[in-house]
Write a protein that holds these residues in place. Structure first.
Motif, short mmCIF file in Angstrom:
data_model
loop_
_atom_site.label_atom_id
_atom_site.label_comp_id
_atom_site.label_asym_id
_atom_site.label_seq_id
_atom_site.Cartn_x
_atom_site.Cartn_y
_atom_site.Cartn_z
N TYR A 50 17.42 -3.52 -53.85
CA TYR A 50 17.19 -3.89 -52.46
C TYR A 50 16.27 -5.10 -52.33
O TYR A 50 16.40 -5.87 -51.38
CB TYR A 50 16.65 -2.69 -51.67
CG TYR A 50 17.75 -1.68 -51.42
CD1 TYR A 50 18.69 -1.90 -50.43
CD2 TYR A 50 17.88 -0.54 -52.21
CE1 TYR A 50 19.73 -1.01 -50.22
CE2 TYR A 50 18.91 0.36 -52.00
CZ TYR A 50 19.83 0.12 -51.01
OH TYR A 50 20.85 1.00 -50.81
N GLN A 51 15.35 -5.31 -53.27
CA GLN A 51 14.51 -6.51 -53.25
C GLN A 51 15.35 -7.77 -53.51
O GLN A 51 15.04 -8.83 -52.98
CB GLN A 51 13.40 -6.42 -54.30
CG GLN A 51 12.26 -5.53 -53.89
CD GLN A 51 11.22 -5.39 -54.98
OE1 GLN A 51 11.51 -5.57 -56.17
NE2 GLN A 51 10.01 -5.03 -54.59
N SER A 52 16.37 -7.64 -54.32
CA SER A 52 17.19 -8.81 -54.65
C SER A 52 18.29 -9.08 -53.62
O SER A 52 18.98 -10.09 -53.70
CB SER A 52 17.82 -8.63 -56.04
OG SER A 52 18.75 -7.58 -56.02
N SER A 53 18.45 -8.19 -52.66
CA SER A 53 19.50 -8.35 -51.65
C SER A 53 18.99 -9.17 -50.46
O SER A 53 17.97 -8.83 -49.86
CB SER A 53 19.95 -6.97 -51.16
OG SER A 53 20.84 -7.09 -50.07
N ARG A 54 19.71 -10.23 -50.12
CA ARG A 54 19.34 -11.04 -48.95
C ARG A 54 19.42 -10.22 -47.67
O ARG A 54 18.68 -10.45 -46.73
CB ARG A 54 20.23 -12.27 -48.85
CG ARG A 54 19.90 -13.32 -49.89
CD ARG A 54 20.71 -14.57 -49.68
NE ARG A 54 22.12 -14.29 -50.00
CZ ARG A 54 23.14 -14.96 -49.53
NH1 ARG A 54 22.96 -15.96 -48.71
NH2 ARG A 54 24.38 -14.64 -49.87
N ARG A 55 20.34 -9.27 -47.64
CA ARG A 55 20.54 -8.44 -46.45
C ARG A 55 19.28 -7.63 -46.11
O ARG A 55 19.02 -7.32 -44.95
CB ARG A 55 21.73 -7.51 -46.69
CG ARG A 55 22.07 -6.62 -45.53
CD ARG A 55 23.34 -5.83 -45.86
NE ARG A 55 23.65 -4.87 -44.85
CZ ARG A 55 24.32 -5.14 -43.74
NH1 ARG A 55 24.73 -6.36 -43.52
NH2 ARG A 55 24.57 -4.19 -42.87
N PHE A 56 18.49 -7.28 -47.12
CA PHE A 56 17.31 -6.43 -46.91
C PHE A 56 16.01 -7.19 -47.07
O PHE A 56 14.96 -6.61 -47.32
CB PHE A 56 17.37 -5.23 -47.86
CG PHE A 56 18.48 -4.28 -47.53
CD1 PHE A 56 18.30 -3.28 -46.60
CD2 PHE A 56 19.72 -4.42 -48.12
CE1 PHE A 56 19.33 -2.43 -46.27
CE2 PHE A 56 20.76 -3.57 -47.81
CZ PHE A 56 20.57 -2.57 -46.87
N LYS A 57 16.07 -8.51 -46.89
CA LYS A 57 14.89 -9.36 -47.07
C LYS A 57 13.76 -8.97 -46.13
O LYS A 57 12.59 -9.00 -46.50
CB LYS A 57 15.28 -10.82 -46.86
CG LYS A 57 14.20 -11.79 -47.18
CD LYS A 57 14.70 -13.22 -47.06
CE LYS A 57 13.60 -14.19 -47.46
NZ LYS A 57 14.08 -15.56 -47.42
N LYS A 58 14.09 -8.58 -44.90
CA LYS A 58 13.07 -8.22 -43.90
C LYS A 58 12.77 -6.72 -43.85
O LYS A 58 11.95 -6.28 -43.05
CB LYS A 58 13.50 -8.71 -42.52
CG LYS A 58 13.57 -10.21 -42.43
CD LYS A 58 13.95 -10.66 -41.04
CE LYS A 58 14.00 -12.17 -40.98
NZ LYS A 58 14.36 -12.64 -39.64
N THR A 59 13.44 -5.94 -44.70
CA THR A 59 13.24 -4.49 -44.71
C THR A 59 11.94 -4.15 -45.44
O THR A 59 11.65 -4.70 -46.49
CB THR A 59 14.42 -3.79 -45.40
OG1 THR A 59 15.61 -4.06 -44.66
CG2 THR A 59 14.22 -2.29 -45.49
N ASN A 60 11.18 -3.24 -44.86
CA ASN A 60 9.99 -2.72 -45.53
C ASN A 60 10.43 -1.67 -46.53
O ASN A 60 10.94 -0.61 -46.14
CB ASN A 60 9.02 -2.09 -44.52
CG ASN A 60 8.52 -3.08 -43.52
OD1 ASN A 60 8.07 -4.16 -43.88
ND2 ASN A 60 8.59 -2.72 -42.24
N LEU A 61 10.26 -1.96 -47.81
CA LEU A 61 10.65 -1.03 -48.86
C LEU A 61 9.43 -0.26 -49.34
O LEU A 61 8.38 -0.84 -49.60
CB LEU A 61 11.27 -1.79 -50.04
CG LEU A 61 12.52 -2.62 -49.74
CD1 LEU A 61 12.94 -3.39 -50.97
CD2 LEU A 61 13.65 -1.73 -49.24
#
Length: 88
Positions: A50-61
């Protein structure tokens, strides 16, 4: 799963409360996983994905590591318990 994400997001927007989704391991989805603002992950592999996915760039992981550890056995107490249980 998508319907749960939809309703979770909808209720979050209406109530003005944050919505946090958890992904409980397993293989990463080949189809588009719905975007969420907050995502709890339980494996390093998922975190890297998920860190490497552009789609989840703004997601708080959030990462919660494996919480299960080996419990050391107290063999003297086990033996004592077995002796007591045989006497009863």
């Amino acid at each position: 799963m998508k319907i749960l994400l939809f309703f979770g997001s909808l209720i979050s927007n209406i109530s003005k409360k944050p919505y946090i989704h958890t992904k409980c391991g397993g293989p990463n989805s080949r189809i588009a996983f719905p975007k969420v603002n907050n995502l709890i992950l339980f494996s390093q592999e998922d975190v890297r994905f998920y860190q490497s996915s552009r789609r989840f760039k703004k997601t708080n992981l959030f990462f919660i590591p494996n919480r299960i550890r080996e419990i050391p056995s107290d063999f003297s107490r086990i033996k004592k318990h077995k002796v007591i249980s045989r006497l009863q």
